[in-house]
Write an enzyme that holds these catalytic residues in place. Structure first.
Site, PDB file in Angstrom:
ATOM      1  N   CYS A 375      37.540 -51.912  46.481  1.00 51.05           N
ATOM      2  CA  CYS A 375      37.700 -50.741  47.347  1.00 51.05           C
ATOM      3  C   CYS A 375      38.227 -49.550  46.547  1.00 51.05           C
ATOM      4  O   CYS A 375      37.486 -49.017  45.732  1.00 51.05           O
ATOM      5  CB  CYS A 375      38.563 -51.077  48.562  1.00 51.05           C
ATOM      6  SG  CYS A 375      38.183 -49.995  49.958  1.00 51.05           S
ATOM      7  N   HIS A 501      35.719 -55.558  50.729  1.00 50.80           N
ATOM      8  CA  HIS A 501      36.854 -56.431  50.406  1.00 50.80           C
ATOM      9  C   HIS A 501      36.427 -57.897  50.512  1.00 50.80           C
ATOM     10  O   HIS A 501      36.572 -58.504  51.579  1.00 50.80           O
ATOM     11  CB  HIS A 501      37.990 -56.214  51.417  1.00 50.80           C
ATOM     12  CG  HIS A 501      38.653 -54.885  51.351  1.00 50.80           C
ATOM     13  ND1 HIS A 501      39.880 -54.702  50.762  1.00 50.80           N
ATOM     14  CD2 HIS A 501      38.262 -53.676  51.808  1.00 50.80           C
ATOM     15  CE1 HIS A 501      40.228 -53.433  50.863  1.00 50.80           C
ATOM     16  NE2 HIS A 501      39.260 -52.783  51.498  1.00 50.80           N
ATOM     17  N   GLU A 503      37.883 -60.403  49.479  1.00 51.46           N
ATOM     18  CA  GLU A 503      39.041 -61.305  49.612  1.00 51.46           C
ATOM     19  C   GLU A 503      39.251 -61.781  51.055  1.00 51.46           C
ATOM     20  O   GLU A 503      39.777 -62.863  51.286  1.00 51.46           O
ATOM     21  CB  GLU A 503      40.327 -60.635  49.086  1.00 51.46           C
ATOM     22  CG  GLU A 503      40.880 -59.467  49.903  1.00 51.46           C
ATOM     23  CD  GLU A 503      40.268 -58.122  49.545  1.00 51.46           C
ATOM     24  OE1 GLU A 503      39.154 -58.099  48.968  1.00 51.46           O
ATOM     25  OE2 GLU A 503      40.884 -57.075  49.854  1.00 51.46           O
TER      26      GLU A 503
HETATM   27  N1  GLN Z   1      41.511 -44.930  50.109  1.00 56.07           N
HETATM   28  C1  GLN Z   1      40.165 -45.354  49.930  1.00 56.07           C
HETATM   29  C2  GLN Z   1      39.284 -44.976  51.108  1.00 56.07           C
HETATM   30  O1  GLN Z   1      39.756 -44.721  52.172  1.00 56.07           O
HETATM   31  C3  GLN Z   1      40.093 -46.852  49.665  1.00 56.07           C
HETATM   32  C4  GLN Z   1      40.589 -47.671  50.796  1.00 56.07           C
HETATM   33  C5  GLN Z   1      40.903 -49.067  50.396  1.00 56.07           C
HETATM   34  O2  GLN Z   1      41.104 -49.367  49.204  1.00 56.07           O
HETATM   35  N2  GLN Z   1      41.013 -49.964  51.352  1.00 56.07           N
HETATM   36  O3  GLN Z   1      38.080 -44.949  50.973  1.00 56.07           O
END
Ligand code: GLN
Length: 525
Positions: A375, A501, A503
């Site tokens: 992410c 994600h 995970e």
């Molecule tokens: N801050 C970034 C976004 O909003 C990544 C978010 C995250 O890592 N969950 O796109």
């Protein structure tokens, strides 16, 4: 499942362990958690408050205990599995405004407790489950928990023998006196009894073995049958808790009290095989986790567990080294990352610690260390590459620098009109189409996968050609919108970033393939 004395005793792990055993006996089980805070969901809490925010496939931001539920049982949770005081009150207040209670005074009892009971029974009413385990967050006696505890009392009356109460308490060991103390347990059971709830089973969290006579004493004081007082002693791994609970017959006690057959054994074959691998691993794999919350044990819970599962399946002990992104500088990066077999750059929000992530990623890329960006970690891979390979020195995400001349990561179009912060990110499962032959496609052994998301910003597609010509390939995309989901550097050993994600979907019995692939690359190096 209620808890007494102190929080953090592991109600989530005990609930998940019981569910794991019942499932292994062939029952259909789900677990839900009721959190006594006013936030509608934990999506707006930072990790200092509440550890990781776990995201379900249906796109609900939930308590991290739901991650344990999924990892221990392979079940999929949803919005119905995590309810907060905020959601209960919101529904009741909306009903009041609609006029559903017209003419009546709306009160905690019966209106709030009715709404809690309706939610407790909702999953059971679907007919999809034989057992619904309901974890009441917090500790009995808390002001916040009272409406939930009162609802438990009402439900025990309503459901009778179809329900039972398991109470998890703490038996402290006083080192100076060299003694285990049962008084806090007696007090917390008293608190339950005072509000009209008699626990059927007591699980005692302890550092030391609790002698049988002490357990009998607790049983006697608390009106619980002696065989239903069991201990939950600290173990080296949470994944051993189901076995410890089975050894003490928690599953059998529950079945017997519910009038169900207790013959047969849960089929824990695959689970035990995992534990065998865990215990027999001799060699170590060392993974650096770069993030700004690494000092908090629970901030990256699902990533830690996914890495642990992957390492275990690769017959390695996981040596997870936390590296605080704010402390990484071009001067110390060598010494911080030198000994790592692989590096993960964590998700996150905001500017703090971001430069350290770029420094770490540049070092990893230049030293060809297997690197996994998740992410925000993936977005940082893109920004670092833009700055140091594409020569766009001021490249950034508009999250960090709204007027950057090179917004290689930018706010998603659908996000531009959104002003509310709660539950408005791009959340939950989406398809991702993978380029055949890419590392990601090889990892999954598939060209179409579904993973969970939690973000507002995305790879800016207008830079895609420039990146691909320079070497960073956009190998995963959403088939409907084209949103870039996976980037990688094919000439490196393993340098992959995922906007999603992975995970969240990694479980003990089904470790996530991309974590396995990363782990193999780290070990190979
Ligand atoms: N801050 C970034 C976004 O909003 C990544 C978010 C995250 O890592 N969950 O796109």
């Amino acid at each position: 499942m209620t808890g007494g004395v102190v929080s953090s005793l592991g109600k989530g792990i005990i609930s998940a362990s019981l569910a794991c055993l019942l499932k292994a006996r062939g029952y259909r089980v789900t677990i839900q958690k009721f959190d006594p805070y006013i936030n509608i969901d934990p999506g707006t809490l930072n990790p200092y408050e509440h550890g990781e925010c776990y995201v379900t496939a249906d796109g609900t931001e939930t308590d991290l205990d739901l991650g344990h539920y999924e990892r221990f049982t392979d079940m999929r949770t949803s919005r119905a599995n995590n309810v907060t005081t905020g959601r209960i009150f919101k529904t009741v207040i909306e009903k009041e405004r609609r006029g559903d209670y017209l003419g009546k005074t709306v009160q905690i009892v019966p209106h709030i407790t009715d709404e809690i009971r309706r939610n407790v029974k909702a999953l059971g009413n679907t007919g999809d489950y034989d057992f619904v385990i309901t974890e009441i967050g917090g500790t009995v006696g808390d002001i916040e928990s009272q409406p939930f505890i009162e609802s438990v009392r009402q439900l025990r009356w309503e459901l009778g023998d179809d329900s039972l109460c398991i109470h998890l308490t703490y038996v402290p060991y006083l080192h100076a006196a060299k003694e285990l103390k049962t008084k806090p347990t007696q007090h917390s059971v008293k608190v339950l009894q005072e509000v009209g709830i008699q626990p059927d089973v007591l699980v005692l969290r302890t550092e030391k073995d609790i002698p049988a006579d002490m357990r009998r004493k607790i049983a006697q004081f608390c009106n619980v049958s002696p065989d239903a007082v069991i201990q939950s002693k600290d173990l080296p791994s949470i994944y051993k808790v189901p076995i410890a609970m089975h050894e003490q017959k928690l599953d059998e006690i529950v079945l017997r009290k519910m009038g169900l057959p207790t013959d047969g054994e849960p089929d824990m074959h695959a689970w035990n095989e995992f534990l065998r691998k865990m215990d027999s691993a001799e060699q170590t794999v060392r993974i650096g986790l770069v993030g700004k919350y690494v000092e908090l044990q629970d901030a990256y819970k699902s990533i830690n567990e996914a890495l642990f599962q992957a390492a275990t399946y690769c017959d390695r002990k996981l040596d997870l080294v936390s590296i605080h992104s704010e402390k990484i500088t071009p001067e110390n990066v060598d010494s911080l990352l030198e000994g790592m077999d692989g590096v993960v750059v964590a998700p996150g929000f905001g500017q703090r610690g971001i430069e350290g992530k770029f420094t770490a990623l540049r070092w990893c890329r230049e030293h060809d260390v297997p690197t996994f960006g998740i992410c925000l970690g993936m977005q940082c891979m893109v920004i670092e590459y833009a700055r140091n390979v594409l020569g766009l020195a001021d490249a950034n995400s508009t999250e960090m620098h709204p007027t950057t001349p090179h917004p290689v990561i930018d706010l998603m179009e659908e996000q531009k009109s959104i002003s509310n912060m709660g539950g408005t990110m791009r959340l939950g499962e989406y398809d991702c189409e993978l380029r055949p032959g890419s590392k990601a496609a090889e990892a999954y052994g598939a060209n179409m996968v579904r993973e969970r998301h939690r973000h507002r910003f995305e790879f800016n597609d207008s830079y895609r050609e420039a990146f691909e010509q320079a070497g960073m390939q956009c190998v995963g995309r959403n088939p409907r919108t084209g949103l870039v989901e996976v980037v990688e550097l094919p000439e490196k050993r393993w340098y992959v970033g995922t906007q999603y994600h992975p995970e969240y979907s990694s479980t003990v019995l089904r470790p996530n393939p991309i974590f396995l692939s990363f782990m193999r690359a780290a070990i190979a190096r």
